[in-house]
Motif scaffolding. Structure first.
Motif, PDB file in Angstrom:
ATOM      1  N   ARG A   1      -8.451  29.100  56.495  1.00  0.00           N
ATOM      2  CA  ARG A   1      -7.326  28.169  56.521  1.00  0.00           C
ATOM      3  C   ARG A   1      -7.755  26.815  57.068  1.00  0.00           C
ATOM      4  O   ARG A   1      -7.030  25.842  56.962  1.00  0.00           O
ATOM      5  CB  ARG A   1      -6.188  28.737  57.380  1.00  0.00           C
TER       6      ARG A   1
ATOM      7  N   ALA B   1      -1.653  24.424  59.737  1.00  0.00           N
ATOM      8  CA  ALA B   1      -1.227  24.819  58.405  1.00  0.00           C
ATOM      9  C   ALA B   1      -2.473  24.880  57.527  1.00  0.00           C
ATOM     10  O   ALA B   1      -3.494  24.293  57.832  1.00  0.00           O
ATOM     11  CB  ALA B   1      -0.253  23.802  57.849  1.00  0.00           C
ATOM     12  N   ALA B   2      -2.385  25.627  56.438  1.00  0.00           N
ATOM     13  CA  ALA B   2      -3.509  25.722  55.520  1.00  0.00           C
ATOM     14  C   ALA B   2      -3.829  24.338  54.967  1.00  0.00           C
ATOM     15  O   ALA B   2      -2.940  23.526  54.741  1.00  0.00           O
ATOM     16  CB  ALA B   2      -3.179  26.667  54.388  1.00  0.00           C
ATOM     17  N   ILE B   3      -5.108  24.090  54.781  1.00  0.00           N
ATOM     18  CA  ILE B   3      -5.533  22.826  54.199  1.00  0.00           C
ATOM     19  C   ILE B   3      -5.489  22.981  52.685  1.00  0.00           C
ATOM     20  O   ILE B   3      -6.177  23.810  52.116  1.00  0.00           O
ATOM     21  CB  ILE B   3      -6.969  22.495  54.628  1.00  0.00           C
ATOM     22  N   GLU B   4      -4.654  22.187  52.039  1.00  0.00           N
ATOM     23  CA  GLU B   4      -4.561  22.326  50.588  1.00  0.00           C
ATOM     24  C   GLU B   4      -5.583  21.451  49.878  1.00  0.00           C
ATOM     25  O   GLU B   4      -6.101  21.799  48.840  1.00  0.00           O
ATOM     26  CB  GLU B   4      -3.157  21.932  50.107  1.00  0.00           C
ATOM     27  N   ASP B   5      -5.839  20.271  50.455  1.00  0.00           N
ATOM     28  CA  ASP B   5      -6.682  19.357  49.702  1.00  0.00           C
ATOM     29  C   ASP B   5      -8.104  19.386  50.225  1.00  0.00           C
ATOM     30  O   ASP B   5      -8.403  19.989  51.230  1.00  0.00           O
ATOM     31  CB  ASP B   5      -6.112  17.937  49.792  1.00  0.00           C
ATOM     32  N   ASP B   6      -8.987  18.698  49.516  1.00  0.00           N
ATOM     33  CA  ASP B   6     -10.389  18.683  49.904  1.00  0.00           C
ATOM     34  C   ASP B   6     -10.567  17.825  51.129  1.00  0.00           C
ATOM     35  O   ASP B   6      -9.699  17.061  51.500  1.00  0.00           O
ATOM     36  CB  ASP B   6     -11.220  18.143  48.755  1.00  0.00           C
ATOM     37  N   ASP B   7     -11.731  17.971  51.769  1.00  0.00           N
ATOM     38  CA  ASP B   7     -11.885  17.291  53.052  1.00  0.00           C
ATOM     39  C   ASP B   7     -12.166  15.803  52.910  1.00  0.00           C
ATOM     40  O   ASP B   7     -12.283  15.108  53.890  1.00  0.00           O
ATOM     41  CB  ASP B   7     -12.932  17.980  53.933  1.00  0.00           C
TER      42      ASP B   7
ATOM     43  N   THR C   1      -3.864  28.915  47.848  1.00  0.00           N
ATOM     44  CA  THR C   1      -5.268  28.501  47.938  1.00  0.00           C
ATOM     45  C   THR C   1      -6.034  29.288  48.993  1.00  0.00           C
ATOM     46  O   THR C   1      -7.206  29.591  48.805  1.00  0.00           O
ATOM     47  CB  THR C   1      -5.381  27.000  48.236  1.00  0.00           C
ATOM     48  N   THR C   2      -5.370  29.655  50.099  1.00  0.00           N
ATOM     49  CA  THR C   2      -6.074  30.433  51.123  1.00  0.00           C
ATOM     50  C   THR C   2      -6.489  31.784  50.569  1.00  0.00           C
ATOM     51  O   THR C   2      -7.619  32.233  50.748  1.00  0.00           O
ATOM     52  CB  THR C   2      -5.178  30.622  52.361  1.00  0.00           C
TER      53      THR C   2
ATOM     54  N   ARG D   1      -9.369  31.331  48.155  1.00  0.00           N
ATOM     55  CA  ARG D   1     -10.636  31.159  48.874  1.00  0.00           C
ATOM     56  C   ARG D   1     -11.137  32.509  49.367  1.00  0.00           C
ATOM     57  O   ARG D   1     -12.320  32.824  49.278  1.00  0.00           O
ATOM     58  CB  ARG D   1     -10.443  30.226  50.067  1.00  0.00           C
TER      59      ARG D   1
ATOM     60  N   ARG E   1     -10.696  23.560  57.705  1.00  0.00           N
ATOM     61  CA  ARG E   1     -11.490  22.735  56.808  1.00  0.00           C
ATOM     62  C   ARG E   1     -12.805  23.411  56.466  1.00  0.00           C
ATOM     63  O   ARG E   1     -13.298  24.253  57.205  1.00  0.00           O
ATOM     64  CB  ARG E   1     -11.740  21.379  57.437  1.00  0.00           C
TER      65      ARG E   1
ATOM     66  N   ALA F   1      -7.421  21.370  44.705  1.00  0.00           N
ATOM     67  CA  ALA F   1      -6.710  22.384  45.478  1.00  0.00           C
ATOM     68  C   ALA F   1      -5.221  22.073  45.582  1.00  0.00           C
ATOM     69  O   ALA F   1      -4.387  22.964  45.423  1.00  0.00           O
ATOM     70  CB  ALA F   1      -7.330  22.523  46.869  1.00  0.00           C
ATOM     71  N   LEU F   2      -4.876  20.808  45.801  1.00  0.00           N
ATOM     72  CA  LEU F   2      -3.458  20.471  45.944  1.00  0.00           C
ATOM     73  C   LEU F   2      -2.727  20.687  44.622  1.00  0.00           C
ATOM     74  O   LEU F   2      -1.617  21.214  44.588  1.00  0.00           O
ATOM     75  CB  LEU F   2      -3.299  19.026  46.423  1.00  0.00           C
TER      76      LEU F   2
END
Lengths: 340, 583
Positions: B103, A333-339, B199-200, B203, B105, B189-190
């Motif tokens: 999509r 799934a798309a990563i919404e938050d920062d790493d 967000t994708t 980006r 990291r 982002a959240l």
């Protein structure tokens, strides 16, 4: 193509893949423990190779002076970080001095393959923890992106320093052993056996280190949860330093193993390191067995593409990453938050 | 004066190259500085503002340079038409790379572009179509009628005029609905996703935009140099551009120009000086650049720009504008949110077990329970941050189970965060405006051409209205991170109100608030309820909850312990036992 050629290509691929596997392992290790994408890994390969090649011809390698210089810089950085001066002087001033003295005494007498290899490891490995202290420890809390840019900066500086201390000419060393083993139709060179044997031994050693020693478990704990590890008394800086030391040693060893096979230049390391990255990425920067398997695949892909389309071998190897990333993209799934 | 800087800058671009005594060496250096600046502005949007990085920017520059070079040299196409071709080729290339990495990291983009960059270098250097290592030469110059743009001074005007246009376009883009979404990617982002930002796609927008600027730079480079070869588009060049962005100040468009200037000049000096010092030729400048980059990251991570030019707080003028469209209001009496047999397992641990409750229209419901009761997990299941193992969540009887946060926002559900998530570098009112993201439509092109002003005025009028409503109107232009924690929580509520929600989900809104602030917050929430808003809040603070809510749902160990009016819950023996233990 007949089966003999195919067998030779597979053998070549596995031998190269073994080297990439070592690099991929250390990249995964450094990333897990410190969150640093260790771009300068390739420079350690080049340093190890060129140091060993110089020792092989009975000359003092330029990396000795680099070791002394970076040791002094690490000493100053350590002072700025208020580390205890005694241990600091021991690790960053006395150690390089001792290595230089040993080399100066030993090298002219050409002490043999094993001594040369050990000496090369001793010269190149400490550079990695020095680099960690100078470059990365002050940034320990920074984001992955900042650490990545710092890693690129270190790669740039080390590559330039490689040019200064080794010169622009490439070097090649004599093989560890001239023997070869014949099995049926095709033969396995002594060097290939050395590479496979040492790689295998090192992997078993790493497995034991991480599975059964306190230090190895401490590193794994840091990798899983940095804050938690710190709360139970495992220093982040210490773990980082150990991870870098292991990565430096693995890089240098890869270089020593590779330089009898091919001519290595001061800037050859980067592309070799990047193949380790390709394997590590295929394995998702997380799985150790996955990284080894992917590295062997990269090696085999490389040897087959250099047979069919040698000019495009790098193109094929590095483009192979795209379908893998696509597959990962579709799976996650798309990563919404920062790493972090 | 400040508003008209582009016009002044354009005039300067036309006049300054003709300064008497300007050495031709400087003319050529300034041309390259301008070209690099255009590329680095894209990198600022991508890395400093969007929080991603790419090591293929020089490759995209190469896309632009080779596209125009091949078309004009081999097919006789006008070099001017090379520009749109360059842009299209780079945009398609970036979209392809972006599709497989964005999509994932952040470091996948960096490493993926690194591999692609090396791969492209060897590809171009080995194909006859691209002239192999020698590249292509005798590229025709740009023409104005019969006049050939070969004079470096004339070209300087073109390059710097393009740079002015690029800076204006970028500032316009960043100060727009999508620009705020790009700026929210780093650190928020959240939160942005919870207000409907894809967000994708955001980006992707930043990545493609940066690639397009690189292609423009490549087009200018090809027709200035009149020859191209693979070397200036390799990985090391990409790293050098990144150095420019970081040194100048990756978070500021002006930093791009400052960084390009400094690195180009330092590079030139070093290439003269270092070989003399070391007695042989070679790329020794990489040592110095590596050390500069490391030093900047350690001692001035924001780059030099903020140290040279101190930004002033700009007041945003709020014009009166027609109100934004509002969604249909639900009628009273019906259930707005229905949670039915919800369950979440993490391996063997059941965090939420068979949870059912409902929130009616115009009702405040509190979800309470001791630590570890499963409140936050339930909240995440309802807001789409996590997906449930079983059970359903329905809004007006329509299932929203497992939908991602942007889709849930589109249904009119707005939320706040337990750990406040405001974008640090942005002003309070810009943060609030993110809440209205779904109520605007303007795209990137409209933003760049400023065709979005009417809509923007509406969005900001709405944001100002919501800020006034929560009593923070006077703080609108302050940086969001300069506010006290309690105020930041209230800003989050204003942002949520900007969505025009039918349901407000608040995650521990009273945490960290002082007594008087809690009373004000409670008054605000009551006022919202009286206007017809439905509110679900997760809370720890009993005193705050008891006087405020219509109904309470009590959880313990993942299951619902009790449900009912506050007074009844207060006397419930099971609840007392869960909170105080057995007497």
């Amino acid at each position: 193509m007949d089966s003999t050629i195919a067998a030779i290509l597979v053998q070549d691929g596995i031998v190269n893949g073994a080297i990439y596997a070592l690099l991929a392992l250390s990249l995964v290790l450094v990333f897990a423990v410190t969150r640093v994408v260790f771009v300068p890994q390739g420079e350690f390969v080049a340093y190890g190779a060129l140091t060993y090649a110089a020792l092989d011809t009975g000359t003092l390698p330029g990396s000795l002076w680099l070791l002394a210089g970076l040791g002094a810089a690490a000493f100053l950085a350590g002072l700025a970080q208020r580390r205890p001066i005694f241990g600091l002087a021991l690790s960053s001033l006395v150690l390089p001095a001792a290595i230089i003295a040993t080399s100066w005494l030993l090298v002219p007498s050409k002490p043999g393959i094993l001594a040369n290899a050990l000496l090369s490891l001793a010269i190149v490995t400490p550079i990695a923890p020095y680099i960690y202290r100078i470059g990365f420890q002050p940034l320990a809390e920074a984001s992955v992106l900042v650490l990545l840019i710092a890693a690129v900066a270190v790669h740039l500086a080390l590559m330039g320093l490689g040019l200064v201390f080794f010169g622009p000419e490439g070097s090649r060393a004599s093989a560890f052993s001239a023997a070869s083993v014949s099995v049926g139709d095709f033969s396995l060179s002594g060097q290939a056996l050395w590479i496979l044997g040492l790689t295998g031994a090192l992997m078993i050693g790493l497995y034991g280190f991480f599975g059964f020693t306190l230090l190895g478990r401490a590193l794994r704990a840091t990798a899983v949860n940095r804050l938690g590890a710190r709360l139970v008394g495992i220093g982040t800086a210490q773990s980082g330093s150990i991870a870098f030391t292991l990565a430096g040693a693995i890089g240098a060893l890869s270089g020593i193993l590779v330089v009898p096979l091919t001519t290595v230049y001061y800037d050859s390391g980067f592309v070799i390191g990047l193949k380790g990255f390709t394997a590590a990425i295929i394995a998702g920067m997380a799985s150790y067995p996955g990284a080894v398997l992917a590295a062997v695949l990269v090696g085999v892909l490389e040897s087959f593409s250099s047979f069919w389309a040698s000019a495009f071998k790098e193109v094929i190897v590095f483009t192979a990453i795209i379908p893998v990333l696509l597959w990962r993209s579709l799976r996650h799934a798309a990563i919404e938050d920062d790493d972090e | 004066m400040i508003r008209f800087w582009p016009i002044l800058a354009l005039v300067a671009c036309a006049i300054l190259p003709w300064t008497p005594g300007l050495p031709s060496f400087w003319v050529s250096l300034l041309n390259y500085i301008g070209i690099s600046s255009i590329l680095v502005v894209g990198l600022v949007v991508l890395t400093g503002i969007g929080g991603m990085t790419s090591f293929a920017q020089a490759s995209f520059m190469g896309f632009g340079a080779y596209a125009s070079a091949i078309l004009s040299t081999r097919y006789g196409v006008s070099p001017w038409l090379g520009l749109p071709a360059a842009i299209v080729v780079a945009a398609v290339g970036a979209a392809t790379i972006g599709a497989v990495t964005l999509r994932l990291r952040g470091y996948y983009l960096a490493l993926g572009t690194m591999a692609v960059s090396v791969s492209l270098y060897f590809l171009v250097a080995n194909l006859d179509f691209f002239g192999r290592n020698d590249g292509l030469s005798s590229i025709p110059p740009l023409m104005l009628g019969d006049y050939r743009l070969t004079d470096g001074r004339v070209y300087l005007t073109l390059v710097w005029a393009m740079l002015v246009a690029v800076v204006v376009a970028t500032n316009n883009l960043l100060d727009s609905r999508l620009g705020r979404a790009i700026r929210a990617l780093r650190g928020g982002a959240l939160a942005a996703a919870s207000f409907g930002v894809n967000t994708t796609r955001t980006r992707m927008l930043a990545f493609v935009y940066a690639a397009v600027l690189a292609a423009i730079a490549g087009w200018l480079y090809a027709h200035l140099q009149r020859s191209v070869n693979p070397t200036p588009f390799g990985l090391n060049a990409s790293i050098e551009y990144l150095l420019m962005a970081v040194l100048g100040g990756a978070g500021h468009v002006g930093g791009a120009v400052l960084g390009a200037l400094l690195v180009t000049v330092i590079n030139d000096l070093l290439q003269d000086f270092l070989p003399k010092l070391l007695g042989q030729r070679g790329n020794y400048e990489t040592i110095v650049f590596g050390m500069i980059l490391l030093g900047v990251l350690q001692f001035a991570r924001e780059g030099l720009w903020p140290h040279v030019f101190r930004g002033r707080v700009q007041r945003r003028e709020i014009a009166s504008a027609p109100p934004l469209n509002r969604r249909a209001r639900p009628v009273g009496g019906s259930a707005i949110l229905a949670v039915d047999h919800l369950e979440k397992r993490f391996g063997g641990l059941v965090a939420v077990n068979d949870l059912s409750f409902a929130v009616g229209v115009g009702e405040i419901v509190g979800l309470i329970g001791p630590n570890g009761a499963g409140k936050s997990t339930s909240f995440n299941l309802i807001t789409g941050v996590a997906s449930p193992s079983a059970g359903t969540v329905a809004l007006f009887g329509q299932p929203i189970t497992g939908l991602p946060p942007p889709a849930i926002a589109r249904h009119g559900v707005a939320r706040s965060f337990q750990h406040v998530k405001l974008v640090p570098g942005m002003s309070v009112i810009e943060n609030v405006a993110i809440g209205a993201h779904l109520r605007g439509q303007a795209g990137a092109l409209a933003a760049i051409c400023r065709r979005d002003r009417a809509e923007e005025a509406q969005i900001f009028a709405e944001a100002a209205r919501q800020l006034d409503r929560v009593g923070l109107g006077q703080l609108a232009d302050r940086p969001a991170d300069s506010l006290a924690l309690g105020q930041q929580r209230v800003v989050e509520i204003a942002r949520a109100m900007c969505l025009d929600p039918v349901l407000l989900l608040l995650d521990e809104p009273a945490a960290g608030l002082r007594h008087a602030e809690k009373a004000e917050l409670a008054a605000l929430l009551r006022r919202l309820r009286d206007e017809g808003m439905s509110i679900l809040l997760v809370e720890h603070d009993m005193e705050f909850v008891m006087g405020l809510v219509d109904r309470l749902v009590v959880m313990d160990f993942g299951i619902k312990l009790a449900e009912g009016p506050a007074e009844q819950i207060r006397r419930d023996p099971a609840v007392i036992e869960a909170y105080l233990g057995i007497a």
